[in-house]
Scaffold this motif. Structure first.
Motif, PDB file in Angstrom:
ATOM      1  N   ASN A 501      96.842  30.986-117.782  1.00  0.00           N
ATOM      2  CA  ASN A 501      96.743  31.449-119.251  1.00  0.00           C
ATOM      3  C   ASN A 501      96.275  30.447-120.291  1.00  0.00           C
ATOM      4  OD1 ASN A 501      99.213  30.245-118.966  1.00  0.00           O
ATOM      5  ND2 ASN A 501     100.030  31.578-120.400  1.00  0.00           N
ATOM      6  N   VAL A 502      96.355  29.134-119.990  1.00  0.00           N
ATOM      7  CA  VAL A 502      96.057  28.141-120.766  1.00  0.00           C
ATOM      8  C   VAL A 502      94.435  28.028-121.121  1.00  0.00           C
ATOM      9  CG1 VAL A 502      96.284  25.624-121.635  1.00  0.00           C
ATOM     10  CG2 VAL A 502      98.156  26.947-120.422  1.00  0.00           C
ATOM     11  N   LYS A 503      94.091  28.421-122.439  1.00  0.00           N
ATOM     12  CA  LYS A 503      92.713  28.136-122.533  1.00  0.00           C
ATOM     13  C   LYS A 503      92.356  27.194-123.643  1.00  0.00           C
ATOM     14  CE  LYS A 503      92.367  32.089-120.145  1.00  0.00           C
ATOM     15  NZ  LYS A 503      91.769  31.991-118.936  1.00  0.00           N
ATOM     16  N   GLY A 504      91.207  26.572-123.552  1.00  0.00           N
ATOM     17  CA  GLY A 504      90.749  25.893-124.813  1.00  0.00           C
ATOM     18  C   GLY A 504      91.163  24.071-124.863  1.00  0.00           C
ATOM     19  N   TYR A 505      91.631  23.823-123.699  1.00  0.00           N
ATOM     20  CA  TYR A 505      92.339  22.418-123.658  1.00  0.00           C
ATOM     21  C   TYR A 505      90.719  21.531-123.207  1.00  0.00           C
ATOM     22  CZ  TYR A 505      93.742  18.215-121.536  1.00  0.00           C
ATOM     23  OH  TYR A 505      94.192  16.802-121.340  1.00  0.00           O
ATOM     24  N   ALA A 506      90.615  20.451-123.785  1.00  0.00           N
ATOM     25  CA  ALA A 506      89.635  19.581-123.500  1.00  0.00           C
ATOM     26  C   ALA A 506      89.855  18.407-123.341  1.00  0.00           C
ATOM     27  CB  ALA A 506      88.536  19.860-124.822  1.00  0.00           C
ATOM     28  N   GLN A 507      89.081  17.341-122.646  1.00  0.00           N
ATOM     29  CA  GLN A 507      89.372  15.909-122.097  1.00  0.00           C
ATOM     30  C   GLN A 507      88.019  15.216-121.946  1.00  0.00           C
ATOM     31  OE1 GLN A 507      93.030  15.240-120.042  1.00  0.00           O
ATOM     32  NE2 GLN A 507      92.242  13.347-119.429  1.00  0.00           N
ATOM     33  N   GLY A 508      88.093  14.207-122.541  1.00  0.00           N
ATOM     34  CA  GLY A 508      86.717  13.381-122.412  1.00  0.00           C
ATOM     35  C   GLY A 508      86.951  12.390-121.499  1.00  0.00           C
ATOM     36  N   LEU A 509      85.946  11.371-121.361  1.00  0.00           N
ATOM     37  CA  LEU A 509      85.765  10.111-120.661  1.00  0.00           C
ATOM     38  C   LEU A 509      86.882   9.232-120.855  1.00  0.00           C
ATOM     39  CD1 LEU A 509      83.849   9.163-118.085  1.00  0.00           C
ATOM     40  CD2 LEU A 509      82.848   7.712-119.806  1.00  0.00           C
TER      41      LEU A 509
END
Length: 521
Positions: A501-509
């Motif tokens: 149900n967790v949406k919108g999490y972002a992570q990069g290099l």
């Protein structure tokens, strides 16, 4: 009612093991936090702190989330560079404010850079690349107007590289008015900022209890907009098995740093999803050439060590799917990364190299964080080195203790990891192939004196032609593979486990590319 509910969750986060079902407006993250030394952006240089600082602070420019090779304005709205004069004039956004409500001023940016250089904490070497030092920094920063300032540098670097460097966590901007109220003994507010915040990020610090929890609350004044979640609780759960249980039961929303067994066991479980995210993290072993142990300063021992790592066993058998073999100092994903992996586990060849160099009965201590994957790698190294008659004595400890020992040069050898501080090859080259005798680079911490390589590092930094510049970094990577007190082992793949149900999490290099501001449940 909401305030009471949050209060209960804060109490739960700061005690062990009180957890309950997560409320709709609060994100619960479970991971290890034992590595944190400080949450002052001018001092933070550990994985957990670097992941947390961007939620609390912003920089004048930061990498675009979709294309990190592009820096976009955050606290400023525009800039004008003058390559010949080595200056950039920045214009601050007129409505930019800190969480305190104080306006972002040129004085805040100047103060932030001055304190970072003057305190000279572990990550200060990043800003030193600009030629900034304690004895000249005050003359290189100038307020032009209430919303404009001029930034000058002395090193031979292009404006693009300057912007890359100013996009790093150590270049985070702090609220001078708020911090100045907490200065003690001319410490630039460092003691207070270790556990409090004074930034403009999407969140502000509500509470921090070392080795227990970090509690963040939304900052509606953030120049990039208010976050979606009202609160974030990052809970220290050292045991990966416990983190797995919490995420599986729904008592946590996101779990980091699960072992391969825990992650595999959760695959396909109802209510669970697993994100595979490329990472620039590299695991390596470093030998302190100034430790007094004669083997560790011998290039023949460095060479033999390259054949005493069971690379395939570590990446395929122990770290199934979470790491891959990578044996050069630039991570895959950065322009110019060398992808050749010339070394394999070959104890017979290692024995021949040691015998030819007259090295017998070699023995060294190996500092390592007592958590996966580092302790797992160290145990493998202990076993594989024994096959060539080299005794490795493990010194497992909490991450903060390992950091302290390495920074004090008290180690003989250490298993460490490195993640670029900014999206440019110089970030890693300046760490591993540069030692000016004073900057806190990896080479300096391990007593490796390399005047020629240091000059090559500066030459590559100053090269304007991108093709030639990449070629110079290729040559440097090959040279460090040939002979250096480092053994580069593997590169990571982040596996983040979360409730579906967790949406919108972002992570990069990079480590600082952790974004909670758009998360919803």
């Amino acid at each position: 009612m909401k305030a009471k509910l949050l209060s209960l969750f804060v109490v739960g986060a700061l005690s062990v093991p009180a957890f309950a079902a997560t409320p709709a407006n609060t994100l619960i993250v479970v991971q290890g936090l034992d590595d944190i030394v400080s949450l002052d952006p001018a001092e933070s240089n550990e994985l957990s702190s670097i992941q947390t600082v961007p939620s609390l602070y912003q920089r004048i420019v930061q990498p675009n989330r979709d294309n990190p090779e592009i820096n976009e304005p955050i606290l400023v709205e525009s800039w004008q560079a003058n390559t010949e004069q080595k200056t950039i004039v920045f214009k601050i956004k007129p409505d930019a404010k800190f969480a305190s409500g104080n306006a972002v001023r040129p004085e805040d940016i100047i103060f932030s850079y001055q304190r970072a250089i003057t305190m000279n904490k572990s990550p200060a070497f990043i800003l030193n690349v600009l030629g900034w030092k304690a004895d000249n920094i005050n003359s290189l920063l100038k307020k032009i107007s209430d919303k404009e300032l001029e930034v000058r540098w002395t090193a031979d670097v292009s404006p693009d590289v300057v912007l890359n460097i100013l996009s790093t966590p150590i270049a985070s901007i702090v609220d001078e008015k708020l911090v100045s109220a907490h200065v003690k003994n001319n410490d630039f507010g460092n003691s207070w900022l270790k556990m409090n915040s004074a930034g403009s990020g999407a969140y502000k610090m509500r509470a921090y209890q070392p080795r227990q929890a970090i509690v963040l609350e939304a900052n509606p004044l953030s120049p990039t907009g208010a976050p979606k979640m009202a609160n974030i609780i990052i809970k220290n759960v050292p045991d990966p098995a416990s983190r797995r249980l919490l995420i599986e039961k729904g008592d946590a929303d996101i779990a980091r740093e699960l072992g391969t067994d825990q992650t595999a066991a959760l695959a396909g479980k109802a209510g669970i999803k697993i994100l595979d995210i490329p990472s620039a993290e590299q695991v390596y072993m470093a030998f302190n050439t100034a430790s007094g142990n004669p083997a560790l300063s011998n290039p023949a021992f460095w060479e033999a060590s390259r054949y005493l790592i069971d690379y395939k066993g570590i990446t395929e058998d122990l770290m199934r799917g979470q790491y891959f073999i990578h044996q050069s100092f630039l991570p895959v994903g950065l322009p110019g990364a060398l992808k050749d992996n010339p070394f394999t586990f070959d104890p017979k060849k290692a024995k021949e190299i040691l015998a030819k160099a007259g090295i017998t009965n070699a023995r060294f201590t190996l500092d390592v964080e007592n958590k996966v994957p580092y302790i797992t790698v160290a145990q493998s190294i202990q076993a594989s080195f024994a096959q060539a008659g080299v005794q490795v004595d493990l010194l497992p400890a909490a991450g903060s203790q390992v950091y302290s020992r390495v920074r004090a040069k008290q180690h003989q050898a250490a298993i460490r990891f490195w993640i670029p501080d900014y999206f440019d090859a110089h970030s890693n080259a300046s760490a591993f192939a540069y030692n000016d005798g004073q900057s806190n680079t990896v080479a300096w911490l391990n007593g490796w004196n390399i005047p020629e390589l240091s000059q090559q590092t500066l030459t590559a930094l100053n090269e304007a032609d991108k093709t030639k510049r990449q070629s110079l970094y290729t040559e440097m990577q090959k040279e460090l593979q040939r002979s250096s007190p480092y053994v580069f082992i593997d590169q990571g793949k982040n596996q983040i486990v979360m409730r579906d149900n967790v949406k919108g999490y972002a992570q990069g290099l990079n480590a600082d590319m952790v974004y909670y501001d758009k998360v919803t449940k």
